[in-house]
Design a protein around this motif. Structure first.
Motif, mmCIF file in Angstrom:
data_model
loop_
_atom_site.group_PDB
_atom_site.id
_atom_site.type_symbol
_atom_site.label_atom_id
_atom_site.label_comp_id
_atom_site.label_asym_id
_atom_site.label_seq_id
_atom_site.Cartn_x
_atom_site.Cartn_y
_atom_site.Cartn_z
ATOM 1 N N ASP A 51 -8.991 12.226 8.148
ATOM 2 C CA ASP A 51 -10.319 11.357 8.002
ATOM 3 C C ASP A 51 -9.956 9.874 8.366
ATOM 4 O O ASP A 51 -9.760 9.102 7.616
ATOM 5 C CB ASP A 51 -10.993 11.391 6.632
ATOM 6 N N LEU A 52 -9.629 9.717 9.718
ATOM 7 C CA LEU A 52 -9.057 8.436 10.103
ATOM 8 C C LEU A 52 -9.888 7.353 10.095
ATOM 9 O O LEU A 52 -9.696 6.201 9.497
ATOM 10 C CB LEU A 52 -8.540 8.429 11.539
ATOM 11 N N GLU B 159 -10.066 0.973 5.161
ATOM 12 C CA GLU B 159 -9.288 0.690 3.917
ATOM 13 C C GLU B 159 -8.129 -0.442 4.517
ATOM 14 O O GLU B 159 -7.891 -1.380 3.965
ATOM 15 C CB GLU B 159 -8.738 1.788 3.097
ATOM 16 N N LEU B 160 -7.502 0.218 5.565
ATOM 17 C CA LEU B 160 -6.517 -0.573 6.052
ATOM 18 C C LEU B 160 -7.132 -2.218 6.489
ATOM 19 O O LEU B 160 -6.333 -3.112 6.229
ATOM 20 C CB LEU B 160 -6.087 0.216 7.364
ATOM 21 N N GLU C 106 -4.310 13.828 4.264
ATOM 22 C CA GLU C 106 -5.489 13.408 3.922
ATOM 23 C C GLU C 106 -5.906 12.532 4.900
ATOM 24 O O GLU C 106 -7.148 12.366 5.069
ATOM 25 C CB GLU C 106 -5.450 13.075 2.426
ATOM 26 N N VAL C 107 -4.900 11.537 5.222
ATOM 27 C CA VAL C 107 -5.370 10.370 6.075
ATOM 28 C C VAL C 107 -5.734 10.790 7.259
ATOM 29 O O VAL C 107 -6.701 10.638 8.002
ATOM 30 C CB VAL C 107 -4.254 9.465 6.208
ATOM 31 N N TRP D 261 0.808 -1.328 -0.107
ATOM 32 C CA TRP D 261 -0.069 0.033 -0.149
ATOM 33 C C TRP D 261 0.931 1.122 -0.028
ATOM 34 O O TRP D 261 1.761 1.319 0.933
ATOM 35 C CB TRP D 261 -0.925 -0.108 1.121
ATOM 36 N N ILE E 186 0.023 4.274 0.571
ATOM 37 C CA ILE E 186 -0.439 5.571 1.269
ATOM 38 C C ILE E 186 0.296 6.027 2.106
ATOM 39 O O ILE E 186 1.482 5.308 2.581
ATOM 40 C CB ILE E 186 -1.504 4.921 1.919
ATOM 41 N N ASP E 187 0.480 7.215 2.403
ATOM 42 C CA ASP E 187 1.244 7.931 3.624
ATOM 43 C C ASP E 187 0.315 7.974 5.059
ATOM 44 O O ASP E 187 -0.629 8.824 5.025
ATOM 45 C CB ASP E 187 1.676 9.405 3.220
ATOM 46 N N PRO E 188 0.495 7.129 5.828
ATOM 47 C CA PRO E 188 -0.626 7.167 6.958
ATOM 48 C C PRO E 188 -0.513 8.331 7.956
ATOM 49 O O PRO E 188 -1.184 8.579 8.700
ATOM 50 C CB PRO E 188 -0.407 5.949 7.834
ATOM 51 N N TYR F 56 -9.629 5.549 6.451
ATOM 52 C CA TYR F 56 -8.342 4.976 6.562
ATOM 53 C C TYR F 56 -8.388 3.662 7.519
ATOM 54 O O TYR F 56 -7.937 2.744 6.770
ATOM 55 C CB TYR F 56 -7.119 5.853 6.877
ATOM 56 N N TYR F 57 -9.030 3.868 8.230
ATOM 57 C CA TYR F 57 -9.088 2.517 9.260
ATOM 58 C C TYR F 57 -9.800 1.482 8.245
ATOM 59 O O TYR F 57 -9.392 0.250 8.350
ATOM 60 C CB TYR F 57 -10.145 2.585 10.506
#
Ligand code: OVV
Length: 414
Positions: A38-39, A45-46, A34-35, A26, A28-30, A42-43
């Motif tokens: 809107d946690l 999707e993770l 943007e992440v 993945w 993404i940059d956690p 992201y949760y």
């Protein structure tokens, strides 16, 4: 000159691992804006990508399903804290401050400091604070009712813990701003060296010397958690330098966390008036309601561990030296663990949530946090008829803390 200082692959601070077989990659940059804005998205999707994902940008692993997150967090032998609980591997890079002697250590050393802190904040010790906590809560809620409409972040969430916790520690000089800003440094330091971390760390020259000064024995009141910690030094259980470091831990972990949890609990009630009606009908639900607000909002959303050996978790191979980002906030909303996970249900009694962590490093101050929440939510249940949004709630990006930045609300008197 690089204009992309924030988008390069930041791996020099820990061992860059290769993606293990079967683990989704993945990019993404956690820790990106943007992440962090809107946690919950992201949760989800993770969790959907598997028990573990490989974060290519950081050459590390992340987990957000309940089962894996709990297993990593529960096993201090395979997944150590002594190499840091943020992105930096203390084996490779010097941490920004001397490591915490309770959080950033492993057994057997850990047991000695943990024993002191467990006793200092035992249920019995915390019970003695109940009356003072309740009186401060009643006073604050009366003041908020006379205001009517206010921002619950500064006026309630920050105001309450900073009115009771520094006194409980025995600080003789109370500087709310510095206490809160130190927490922001400590928690944002767990992430990468990006703009967010730099902004928090910029407060260091002003805040750190002040914090260290307040940890000294001669600065502390003769009664309080601080004095109790130094009493353990008098008994020869720890050294007096260690006592100062444990006071530093109180000031690191005891302010921003409770500020965040209390603010988020108010947000839960403002958005769920029927649940607030249930609390008013039975103020003894204050504590179970706080527990549910913690599960739903996870004030500490992530902590890392480091794999000290090659191992395997639920079928996924974990390479030696891997940093693992454990996303507690995602585990606390895992639908395989929690029926209707996004629902705020104050009678759910979410035993096993990970908001205080789990295992030997679980929050040693949780009795204090609960006592603060119990007092404040009980006062609100008795005195407030309705909590209404008076504007948009705004969340604040944080590398480890999931907090509101602003929460305009109206309290209507009963
Ligand atoms: C950020 C944090 C959490 C828990 C403990 C500490 C710090 C510490 O300094 O001990």
């Amino acid at each position: 000159m690089s204009v992309q200082a924030d988008t390069v692959r930041l791996v020099e601070e820990h061992v860059a691992i290769e993606p293990p077989d079967g683990v989704a990659v993945w990019d993404i940059d956690p820790y990106g804006d943007e992440v962090l804005a809107d946690l919950p998205a992201y949760y989800g999707e993770l969790r959907a990508r598997g028990g573990f994902v490989y974060l290519s940008r950081y050459a590390m692993l992340a987990c957000g399903r309940y089962r894996e997150t709990k297993e990593v967090f529960s096993d201090w032998q395979r997944f150590v804290s002594s190499r840091g609980v943020g992105l930096t591997d203390f084996k490779l890079q010097k941490p920004w401050r001397p490591p915490s002697i309770i959080l950033e250590v492993d057994p057997p050393y850990h047991a000695r400091t943990r024993t002191v802190m467990t006793r200092v904040m035992s249920p019995r010790a915390v019970a003695e604070l109940k009356q003072a906590f309740q009186a401060a809560a009643d006073t604050l809620v009366d003041r908020l009712l006379s205001k009517g409409t206010f921002d619950a972040v500064p006026d309630l969430a920050e105001a309450y813990p900073t009115a009771v916790f520094p006194q409980a520690v025995g600080l003789t000089e109370i500087d709310t701003r510095r206490l809160i800003d130190y927490g922001a440094m400590v928690f944002n330091a767990l992430g990468p060296d990006n703009a967010l971390r730099r902004k928090a760390m910029a407060r260091g020259p002003d805040v750190v010397p002040w914090i260290m000064e307040q940890c000294k024995r001669e600065r502390l009141a003769p009664q309080g958690f601080g004095a109790d910690i130094y009493a353990a030094a008098d008994q020869g259980e720890i050294t007096s330098d260690e006592a100062g470091m444990l006071v530093r831990s109180l000031l690191s972990a005891g302010v921003d966390t409770t500020v965040t949890g209390l603010g988020s609990a108010i947000w839960c009630f403002a958005g769920n008036p029927a649940e607030f009606d249930r609390l008013k009908a039975n103020p003894r639900l204050a504590l179970p309601a706080f527990e549910e607000a913690l599960r739903l909002t996870s004030p500490v959303h992530s902590f890392c561990r480091t794999a000290n050996q090659a191992t395997e978790v639920n079928g996924t191979p974990i390479p030696q030296d891997a940093k693992i980002l454990c996303v507690l906030g995602a585990a606390n909303l895992d639908p395989d663990q929690w029926p209707q996970p996004d629902r705020f249900d104050i009678t759910r009694r979410p035993i096993g949530h990970l908001a205080f962590g789990v295992g030997i490093h679980n929050c040693v101050g949780q009795n204090v946090a609960r006592a603060e929440a119990d007092a404040l939510l009980t006062a609100i249940a008795r005195k407030v008829d309705a909590i209404e949004f008076a504007g948009a709630a705004v969340w604040r990006p944080g590398h480890a803390i999931h907090a509101l930045d602003s929460l305009p609300v109206t309290f209507r008197a009963r």
